[in-house]
Design an enzyme around this catalytic site. Sequence first.
Site, short mmCIF file in Angstrom:
data_model
loop_
_atom_site.label_atom_id
_atom_site.label_comp_id
_atom_site.label_asym_id
_atom_site.label_seq_id
_atom_site.Cartn_x
_atom_site.Cartn_y
_atom_site.Cartn_z
CE1 TYR A 130 -6.78 3.95 10.44
CE2 TYR A 130 -5.97 4.11 8.18
CZ TYR A 130 -5.88 3.57 9.46
OH TYR A 130 -4.90 2.65 9.74
N PRO A 144 -5.23 0.56 18.10
CG PRO A 144 -7.06 -0.75 17.43
CD PRO A 144 -6.47 -0.04 18.63
CG HIS A 181 -2.10 -0.89 1.10
ND1 HIS A 181 -3.22 -0.79 1.90
CD2 HIS A 181 -2.34 -1.92 0.25
CE1 HIS A 181 -4.10 -1.71 1.55
NE2 HIS A 181 -3.58 -2.41 0.56
CE LYS A 202 2.94 3.79 13.37
NZ LYS A 202 3.60 3.45 12.13
CE1 TYR A 216 -1.99 4.20 9.10
CE2 TYR A 216 -0.67 3.10 7.42
CZ TYR A 216 -1.80 3.16 8.21
OH TYR A 216 -2.76 2.17 8.10
#
Length: 393
Positions: free
Chosen positions: A201, A293, A72, A297, A385
């Site tokens: 998200y 979550p 991704h 991480k 991220y």
Amino acid sequence: MRTQVAIIGAGPSGLLLGQLLHKAGVDAVIVERKSADYVLGRIRAGVLEQITMDLLDEAGVGARMHVEGLIHDGINLLFKGQRHRIDMRELTGGSKVMVYGQTEVTHDLMNARQAAGLTTVYEAGNVSVHDFDGARPTVRYEKDGQTHEIECDFIAGCDGYHGVSRASVPASALRTYEKVYPFGWLGIMVDAPPVAHELIYANSQRGFALCSMRSTHRSRYYLQCSMDEKVANWSDEAFWNELRLRLDPEAAEHLVTGPSIEKSIAPLRSFVAEPMRFGRLFLAGDAAHIVPPTGAKGLNLATSDVSYLSKALIEFYKEKSSVGIDHYSDHCLRRVWKAARFSWWFTSLMHKFPDTGEFGQKIQEAELDYLVHSRAASTALAENYVGLPMETN
């Protein structure tokens, strides 16, 4: 039984540590209180940072990951009914993440350990650690009605938040920090193609939602829910209906539903224990820290702990140096707290809090609008991220 390193916990962190030590010629025995099937049956996250991918390659277990994992380059932030893409690869100069389930990572590590004929004791009862403040620590456990003892040089506590390792440390030697969030995640797994190629998200007035996946044909979805919510209150149909209400029209229209193959509710918390070394006992992964979550991480922090610990132990045996061991806790905690900060910030930004109200919702939307239209802010999100670099000083 005698070994150099006794590892408590056969999750991904314990198995990865054992594999890295084996590759370097360091002997390790793993003790796990649950069965192998139980360990493999645990549903966990599946977003891997580049550091984790590299470490799995170093351990010699990355082949299937590179075949089946999904690379991704970005993520999508959804607010006010519209999606905005964060191009992580472009913003970070080429960094990316991979979607590959933690269960698959565990499976690969288990297979490698079994193929090498290495010792893993499953279904070990009443595991206890002793004398880790001296030169000859031991691990005791019960199996088949008998008590067994492992003499070792070091103990690695990779046994999770509820494990015996951290619980065995004197309270006076340990300091803990915790934040419990006033909501949980209701998660569902379904054998259906994901609604989008990359994760979504979603921030909505109805609460947070996440569209994720494990493969091109298996999807994972989450809804923010109250802390006292019960899985039994949610039929599959009710879940899909609520998810559609939190998505943008295009995603809601193209959502492929189906019967759930797993459904559960997970509470959210941030937790850090300091330090992470006590004499010859080391904590790693969830035994030392938990993050919500949202920032993906948890597994990646565990593998970075293992990276530091494996290098420190190998250095001790190969070079007769304790430098890595002495700096283990400091190195880990610098990375842990940065990840804890990012996970807390991202969670705070994307979720609906009980006291948010209309003003709070507007503030979140304004920050998200700034985030997606500011290259500096987008870069900060992307850098965190994909994973900050490992520190050695």
